[in-house]
Design a protein around this motif. Sequence first.
Motif, short mmCIF file in Angstrom:
data_model
loop_
_atom_site.label_atom_id
_atom_site.label_comp_id
_atom_site.label_asym_id
_atom_site.label_seq_id
_atom_site.Cartn_x
_atom_site.Cartn_y
_atom_site.Cartn_z
N ASP A 291 0.43 -1.09 0.14
CA ASP A 291 0.71 0.30 -0.10
C ASP A 291 1.04 1.50 0.14
O ASP A 291 0.68 2.62 -0.28
N VAL B 12 2.37 1.89 -3.28
CA VAL B 12 1.23 2.30 -4.42
C VAL B 12 0.90 3.52 -3.83
O VAL B 12 0.51 4.25 -5.39
N ALA B 13 1.23 4.49 -2.73
CA ALA B 13 0.90 6.12 -2.47
C ALA B 13 1.08 6.56 -3.15
O ALA B 13 2.12 7.43 -3.87
N THR C 51 1.70 6.76 -6.55
CA THR C 51 0.73 8.02 -6.49
C THR C 51 0.71 8.84 -6.84
O THR C 51 0.28 10.29 -7.37
N LYS D 47 -5.11 5.51 -2.79
CA LYS D 47 -4.34 6.15 -4.24
C LYS D 47 -5.12 7.84 -4.36
O LYS D 47 -4.92 8.30 -4.72
N SER E 54 -3.19 9.68 -2.09
CA SER E 54 -2.37 10.58 -0.44
C SER E 54 -2.09 11.75 -1.13
O SER E 54 -0.96 12.39 -0.55
N SER F 77 -17.15 8.83 -4.50
CA SER F 77 -15.22 9.17 -4.47
C SER F 77 -14.64 9.92 -2.88
O SER F 77 -15.96 11.40 -2.61
#
Length: 365
Positions: free
Chosen positions: A255, A258-259, A262, A294, A296, A328
């Motif tokens: 995670d 991924v952050a 992103t 996602k 961040s 969202s």
Amino acid sequence: MLNIHRHRAFHYINPNPLPFLLHFCTNTSPSTSFQVSYLIHNFGFSPQCANKLCSSYNVRFKTTQKPDSVLNFFTNHGFSKTQLHNMITKAPWLLSCDPIKRVLPKFQFFLSKGASNSDIVNLVTKNPMVLSSSLKNQIVPTYELAYGFLQSHKDTIDCVNNSPTFFGDRRVASNIRLLIENGVADSNIARLLKSRCRILQTCDMLKLVEELKDLGFDPSKATFAVALNAKITVNKTLWKEKVDAFKKWGWSDQDVLVAFRTQPYCMLVSIDKINLVMNFWVNELGWDAMALVKGSAILLLSLEKRIIPRAQVVQYLLKKGLRKANASLICPFIVPDKLFLDMFITRFEESSYLLKLYEENLNLA
């Protein structure tokens, strides 16, 4: 004040003693060298420190004429007593040099590029070793290379102010070539030069570039420069501490990656800021920390001026069923102010209340 047109006068000693130059004392012990005594009596160094400086930097002069002329040269160019002391501490060899041949051309070069008197004094005080670099073979080529990307003398001079060792560091040119060879866009190199030129002085550039490419960063994208900045700026210990801070809120190592991919700026955020935002998001709003993996980019925003005021509006909309529960949670925080007002306040019948709620929390910031 720097004066590049009257340099011949600098060959001579000012007939009036400078305030920081004590008369050289000749009654030192026979075992104390002339150079050591000069440093002791003119700069207040201890015998041990003066001896170490002379031996480490091969300081050589047999009379006071040479070092006195050097100090007069720098004083006439605007250097204060304190600045001279700091400079000689770092580069005592300057007392043995010919300032007209070795120093003045470098001053003239920077002045010709738009540097101010204070820019040059600041540069040399912080890093007098720049004066040991070859003007022709090191300073000029590095300057011209940086200027080629920045297209601004002011921005190029700022590289010196941001990193006094920049123009004397041979790694700069080799690292820029390495970035170009690996497909890093010119705009990214310009961005690095303008914001964090010290990054181009790292000795691990190739390893870092390959690591970022393996993580999926595209060298042609702006995020690559940010990621490189993060990797170089945040040491391994602090990086692990930040990863652990995220994991405390339920994230996995994947995670965090991924952050980072992103929004690489998220690893430049302090641990305190990470915990403050996460605590508000999870404990006060009751929202899922995984939404920020996602999203961040939210970590970069001001908690008081952006996150809290907008969160109050979003919470009200969710509570009243005016916003879908699966909508969202990230969008309301990253859109510009006008769009936020249009999308989440003015379009609703309760716009007056929502605007008041928003502004009340905004004013608390």
